[in-house]
Design a protein around this motif. Structure first.
Motif, PDB file in Angstrom:
ATOM      1  N   GLN A  39       0.843  -1.186   0.000  1.00  0.00           N
ATOM      2  CA  GLN A  39       0.000   0.000   0.000  1.00  0.00           C
ATOM      3  C   GLN A  39       0.879   1.236   0.000  1.00  0.00           C
ATOM      4  O   GLN A  39       1.652   1.458   0.932  1.00  0.00           O
ATOM      5  CB  GLN A  39      -0.928   0.008   1.217  1.00  0.00           C
ATOM      6  N   LYS A  43      -3.075   5.417  -1.753  1.00  0.00           N
ATOM      7  CA  LYS A  43      -3.566   4.374  -2.651  1.00  0.00           C
ATOM      8  C   LYS A  43      -4.130   3.207  -1.854  1.00  0.00           C
ATOM      9  O   LYS A  43      -3.849   3.046  -0.674  1.00  0.00           O
ATOM     10  CB  LYS A  43      -2.453   3.896  -3.584  1.00  0.00           C
ATOM     11  N   GLN A  44      -4.915   2.386  -2.555  1.00  0.00           N
ATOM     12  CA  GLN A  44      -5.474   1.201  -1.916  1.00  0.00           C
ATOM     13  C   GLN A  44      -4.426   0.095  -1.832  1.00  0.00           C
ATOM     14  O   GLN A  44      -3.477   0.054  -2.616  1.00  0.00           O
ATOM     15  CB  GLN A  44      -6.688   0.704  -2.713  1.00  0.00           C
ATOM     16  N   GLU A  46      -2.846  -3.325  -2.540  1.00  0.00           N
ATOM     17  CA  GLU A  46      -2.932  -4.139  -3.746  1.00  0.00           C
ATOM     18  C   GLU A  46      -2.110  -5.408  -3.603  1.00  0.00           C
ATOM     19  O   GLU A  46      -1.114  -5.463  -2.874  1.00  0.00           O
ATOM     20  CB  GLU A  46      -2.422  -3.350  -4.963  1.00  0.00           C
ATOM     21  N   GLU A  88       8.472   3.591  -7.975  1.00  0.00           N
ATOM     22  CA  GLU A  88       7.036   3.318  -7.830  1.00  0.00           C
ATOM     23  C   GLU A  88       6.747   2.061  -7.013  1.00  0.00           C
ATOM     24  O   GLU A  88       5.582   1.769  -6.710  1.00  0.00           O
ATOM     25  CB  GLU A  88       6.359   3.198  -9.207  1.00  0.00           C
TER      26      GLU A  88
END
Length: 120
Positions: A39, A43-44, A46, A88
């Motif tokens: 996470q 953001k959620q 994932e 990222e």
């Protein structure tokens, strides 16, 4: 109450590698699957990768070719080798273990999270 303890996160430069580890309590025979999620801020959570009781693996597209999930049944451990890290990929990484319930179904448990920060 099952317990998961993660380790291995840290600060790494882009292109670097880390190995995340997660120790799970309970008997290995009670574990249906193990996995890693992440996470990032804002953001959620994932999916990153999962590994089933039989050893079958599933990877998110972003993890394919760079991350490898594995487990050690004797130690009740699940690992995530993360290579070729990118900025990222920066996120809190969470271990997930799905346990069989005594009377059917599953229970999911989560670790406390380990931070991975990738600098450019």
């Amino acid at each position: 109450q099952e317990k998961l303890v993660e380790s291995g996160g840290g600060l790494v430069q882009a292109g670097g590698s880390l190995r995340l580890s997660c120790a799970a309590s309970g008997s290995i025979s009670s574990i249906a699957a193990m996995g890693w999620y992440r996470q990032a801020p804002g953001k959620q959570r994932e999916l990153v990768a999962t590994i089933s009781r039989s050893g079958s693996t599933i990877y998110a597209d972003s993890a394919k070719g760079r991350f490898t999930i594995s487990k050690d049944n004797a130690k009740n451990m699940v690992y995530l080798q993360v290579n070729s890290l990118k900025p990222e990929d920066t996120a809190a990484y969470y271990c997930n273990v799905r346990y069989y319930r005594a009377y059917g179904g599953f229970s999911d448990y989560w670790g406390q999270g380990t931070q991975v920060t990738v600098s450019s």
